[in-house]
Design an enzyme around this catalytic site. Sequence first.
Site, PDB file in Angstrom:
ATOM      1  N   CYS A  50       0.831  -1.207   0.000  1.00  0.00           N
ATOM      2  CA  CYS A  50       0.000   0.000   0.000  1.00  0.00           C
ATOM      3  C   CYS A  50       0.864   1.255   0.000  1.00  0.00           C
ATOM      4  CB  CYS A  50      -0.950  -0.060   1.198  1.00  0.00           C
ATOM      5  SG  CYS A  50      -1.321   1.472   2.010  1.00  0.00           S
ATOM      6  N   CYS A  53       0.430   3.833   2.741  1.00  0.00           N
ATOM      7  CA  CYS A  53       1.068   3.446   3.999  1.00  0.00           C
ATOM      8  C   CYS A  53       2.526   3.880   3.997  1.00  0.00           C
ATOM      9  CB  CYS A  53       0.991   1.945   4.208  1.00  0.00           C
ATOM     10  SG  CYS A  53      -0.686   1.286   4.155  1.00  0.00           S
TER      11      CYS A  53
END
Length: 426
Positions: A50, A53
Amino acid sequence: MSGRRACLFSVLLSLLLLQGSAFVEELDDSFMETKGSDEIWLIEFYAPWCSFCKQLDPVWHEIGSELRSLGSMVQVGKSDATVSTGLAKEFRVRTYPAILMLKKNTKYNYAGPRTKEGIMDFANRMEGPVVRSLSSPQLFQHAMSHHNVMFVYVGATSELKGNFTTVAEELIVHTHFFSTTRDVLPKSVSLDYLPAIVVFKDRTYLTYDEESDGDLKAWINRERFLNFQHIDSYTLYAMGESGKLVLLALVEERHLCSKSLRYKHLVERVAEEHKETYSRFFLFGFMAAGDYINGFVMGEVTVPSLIAVNLSNDGYYQPAGPVETERQLLDFLDGVLDGTIEMKGGNGFSQRVQRVIYETKATVIPVFRDAPLIGCFLAGFPLAIGAFFCFLCCRNQTIPDDDEDTAALLASSVPQRKKIKNKKSD
Ligand SMILES: *[C@@H]1O[C@H](CO)[C@@H](O)[C@H](O)[C@H]1NC(C)=O
Ligand SMILES: *[C@@H]1O[C@H](CO)[C@@H](O)[C@H](O)[C@H]1NC(C)=O
């Protein structure tokens, strides 16, 4: 000599790095058993693939070290949700990065902007008592200078205070709650009765009136936003709970052109000068045009432009002609309210079908563009699995379980419409 120095340097560097990461603990499935019962934890759940993230990672370490240096009780952790799946399940993690607070075994979902300020504010708010007492005018002024919106209970202990505290326990993730006595408030605040609940915001205040305002929680959800503010996708999503329409100036991400600045100022001026008329129906703000709003209209919005959105039914309104003057903007607002301006979008059946197609395209196309090989694999993989299950089904007539992890794979950092609830969960 220089080799030695380099060696020393690298030792120092790794010590520094170690120290930095020591403020953020990596948590695994054993966390719930090993943590103390009184501990307060701020946890980020991430996934290795991700990108949002990864963007958050340096911020997360800064938050960890800053909370530590402030002497905060809040401990900061992170957990790879694809590895510590038990922990992620316990916290009902659906999207990445998910930010949650664990306090006295209650879990709170952070729904604000993924910025250092936003998250630090959340951590500080959650650390102390849900309703904080303001015992002197100095403390009141201090709180006023630090918070844009604050809900204050004024008076002695009462049933209303009990109700206020109950609502605060649920909505503390979103806003600030205080209690005080009449003599602490400035003389300029006039209250017709005590006890009272007052919201201070937009350089003024409003008093809760059970008869005309109805349910306390609904009132707080309506009033917890500023009349005009910078809005990101998280804030916009949360504004749905106010039940109000949101009028947005859609502008560039940064470096606003002069026309964008004009739009932004026009909206701000109308929000301020016509608060009496429109604040019951509208929240106002400006937002960087991007994926979220494009997803909302299922197309590419013009920048700069104006749009009014109804988050209850995913409907939106756009002015038919140019809006340059205050009069034109007021006409637009009135047109939206009296229904003479046609609503677009919405959550009717055909709109929902279109949305599924749009969202699938938006997810799949960038993958193919950026990494055709992975794209083929991602597309081919479910197909192969599907074929395999079909094969199994035909053979055994059994139905495979829904796998939640596949849904998580498609999740992004942008809040998914109608899927996440910003409420505390326990
Ligand atoms: C407190 O809440 C209860 C139930 O929600 C309600 O019936 C009652 O009128 C409230 N009390 C006050 C003083 O607002
Ligand atoms: C917004 O949508 C809700 C739900 O459909 C509806 O009840 C409400 O009247 C709409 N608001 C306006 C101003 O159209």
